[in-house]
Design a protein around this motif. Structure first.
Motif, short mmCIF file in Angstrom:
data_model
loop_
_atom_site.label_atom_id
_atom_site.label_comp_id
_atom_site.label_asym_id
_atom_site.label_seq_id
_atom_site.Cartn_x
_atom_site.Cartn_y
_atom_site.Cartn_z
N SER A 175 45.59 18.55 30.19
CA SER A 175 44.66 19.81 29.14
C SER A 175 42.87 18.75 29.21
CB SER A 175 45.09 18.89 27.20
OG SER A 175 44.64 17.45 27.43
N ARG A 176 42.80 19.12 28.66
CA ARG A 176 40.92 19.47 28.38
C ARG A 176 40.37 19.78 26.62
NH1 ARG A 176 36.73 22.90 29.26
NH2 ARG A 176 37.95 24.61 29.62
N ARG A 177 39.05 18.77 26.52
CA ARG A 177 38.22 19.10 25.56
C ARG A 177 36.96 18.90 25.33
NH1 ARG A 177 40.63 13.74 21.23
NH2 ARG A 177 39.33 14.93 19.98
N ALA A 178 36.18 19.77 24.92
CA ALA A 178 35.41 20.14 24.84
C ALA A 178 34.56 21.22 24.15
CB ALA A 178 34.76 21.06 26.33
N ASP A 179 33.03 20.70 23.32
CA ASP A 179 32.58 21.85 22.48
C ASP A 179 33.81 22.02 20.97
OD1 ASP A 179 30.78 21.93 23.83
OD2 ASP A 179 31.65 22.73 24.67
N GLY A 180 34.41 21.03 20.64
CA GLY A 180 34.91 20.97 19.44
C GLY A 180 36.45 21.87 20.42
N ILE A 181 36.59 22.16 21.15
CA ILE A 181 38.38 22.77 21.75
C ILE A 181 39.06 22.20 22.56
CG2 ILE A 181 39.21 24.81 22.59
CD1 ILE A 181 37.37 25.79 20.69
N VAL A 182 40.29 22.06 22.31
CA VAL A 182 40.74 21.51 23.27
C VAL A 182 41.91 22.65 23.75
CG1 VAL A 182 43.39 20.28 23.00
CG2 VAL A 182 41.83 19.91 21.09
N HIS A 183 42.16 22.50 25.03
CA HIS A 183 42.29 23.43 25.67
C HIS A 183 43.47 22.98 26.21
CE1 HIS A 183 38.45 26.00 26.65
NE2 HIS A 183 38.03 24.47 26.05
N GLY A 184 44.36 24.15 26.95
CA GLY A 184 45.99 24.10 27.77
C GLY A 184 46.96 24.11 27.57
N CYS A 185 47.70 24.82 28.32
CA CYS A 185 49.46 25.53 28.16
C CYS A 185 49.79 24.59 27.20
CB CYS A 185 50.05 24.79 29.38
SG CYS A 185 51.59 26.21 29.15
N GLY A 186 50.35 25.11 25.84
CA GLY A 186 50.50 25.42 24.63
C GLY A 186 49.67 24.67 23.72
N THR A 187 48.81 24.58 23.50
CA THR A 187 47.96 23.87 22.12
C THR A 187 47.67 25.55 21.23
OG1 THR A 187 45.90 25.70 24.00
CG2 THR A 187 46.21 23.21 24.39
N SER A 188 47.87 26.41 21.74
CA SER A 188 48.14 27.16 20.49
C SER A 188 49.39 27.54 20.16
CB SER A 188 47.24 28.53 21.53
OG SER A 188 47.85 29.82 19.74
N ASP A 189 50.68 27.70 21.46
CA ASP A 189 51.87 28.28 21.08
C ASP A 189 53.42 27.11 21.82
OD1 ASP A 189 53.89 29.60 20.66
OD2 ASP A 189 53.86 31.12 22.00
N MET A 190 52.76 25.95 21.09
CA MET A 190 53.04 25.92 19.61
C MET A 190 52.58 24.31 19.43
SD MET A 190 55.78 26.30 17.01
CE MET A 190 55.52 25.03 16.76
N LYS A 191 51.77 23.33 20.46
CA LYS A 191 51.92 22.15 20.19
C LYS A 191 50.92 21.63 19.47
CE LYS A 191 54.07 21.33 25.01
NZ LYS A 191 53.91 20.59 26.49
#
Length: 357
Positions: free
Chosen positions: A83-99
């Protein structure tokens, strides 16, 4: 084995769960980490392992039980782990669906020792692949009592909006037959692809229903999703197959959906290749109505099929509610806003405790 701190900020927990890769069929590392964390950090919970699913529940004798369910598998990684965090966002596989939804549920399970409803947590495997591998099916067969609840909340990505029920889905194959001939002498043949024109004409003329159920408006859809035919560049084809997908409102049973499609395509041979019933919103059930009030959201219909259908088939009202954006699911750019995770956590905490977050 990577360790998870369930008491940490759910945003941090989301990133930690993303960092434990769990593509469908290979969820054991995340399942191990969740099981270990629940057993050591949430002594008030009974914990059960089922394959690569992890279940936990309270037994406080409350009059109602709420089930929080989330799949822990993802689609194949697309160069977006860790994962990567930047500017109030968490990026990465499964971040939205659905971790992110899983992280919210796991955090609440560990930090709410005295909820006003008994809680069941179901973190299950193989949701992103064929239905027969779905971990919920195995749990229903082997541990049916663990699915009993007055309300099931699935953490599917809804952008923080409550999506009720779900559409049913039906796929059929329609075949047209003709007679082969050399394309230079086409009058000697009968073109099966041309015969499929009538199928396409009926689809173009089709008027979908709009159905209001519990204040949620479902729109049906009947679409050609695949067409195949042809033998060679110099042959009039003698067969054509059109695949049609019907997304139907949950007031239709699966059998009624099939009968409707047969009526639309009367005269054409039809083979059902996939069928899953929808789920009614069930918002009039007391626990569901209470949750609607706690969210302060105007419920909307779920366009698409989710595992709420499995709970509805068991007579359990179920809704979709999670912090992720469904439009980002399965993309290389998948991400979730940190404040969306925080907001969903606050809403669920308020609902489960009856106190302001």
């Amino acid at each position: 084995m990577p360790a998870l701190d369930l008491t940490s900020d759910p945003v941090t927990l989301t990133a930690a769960m993303v960092d434990i890769a769990s593509v469908s069929g290979d969820e054991w590392r995340l399942a191990d980490a969740l099981e270990a964390a629940l057993r050591t950090q949430a002594p008030h919970l009974e914990v059960l392992r089922s394959g690569d699913a992890v279940l936990a529940r309270t037994d406080l004798g409350r009059p109602h039980r709420v089930l929080l369910a989330g799949h822990i598998d993802t689609v194949p990684i697309a160069d977006n782990v860790p994962s990567r965090r930047a500017d109030g966002i968490v990026h990465g596989c499964g971040t939205s669906d659905m971790k992110s939804g899983d992280a919210v549920f796991a955090h609440l399970a560990a930090t709410l020792a005295e909820p006003r409803h008994d809680l069941t947590l179901v973190f299950y495997d193989c949701e992103e692949v064929e239905a027969e591998r779905n971990g919920l099916g195995r749990i229903e067969r082997e541990h049916r009592d663990w699915l009993d609840a007055d309300l099931a909340i699935l953490g599917e990505p809804t952008d923080g909006t409550l999506e009720a029920g779900c559409q049913g889905t039906l796929r059929v194959e329609l075949r047209t037959a003709g007679r082969r001939s050399h394309s230079a002498r086409s009058w000697l043949g009968d073109n099966a692809i041309h015969r499929a024109g009538e199928i396409l004409a009926r689809l173009a003329a089709y008027e979908p229903r709009w159905v209001d159920i519990d204040g949620c408006e479902y729109r049906e859809g009947l679409q050609a999703v695949r067409i195949g035919g042809g033998v060679a560049g110099n042959v009039v084809p003698d067969e054509c197959v059109v695949t049609v997908n019907f997304r139907f409102a949950p007031d239709r049973s699966a059998e009624q959906a099939v009968e409707h499609v047969r009526e639309v395509f009367d005269g054409f041979p039809l083979v059902v290749t996939d069928l899953s019933p929808g789920a009614l919103p069930g918002l009039s059930a007391p626990a569901a109505a209470e949750f609607v009030a706690a969210t302060g959201a105007v419920p909307r219909a779920k366009y698409g099929w989710t595992d709420v259908s499995r709970f509805a088939a068991l007579g359990i009202p179920a809704v979709n509610y999670g912090p992720g954006d469904p439009n980002l699911a399965h993309t290389r750019e998948e991400h979730v806003a940190e404040d969306a995770i925080t907001a969903c956590t606050a809403v669920l905490r308020r609902y489960l405790t009856g106190r302001p977050a």
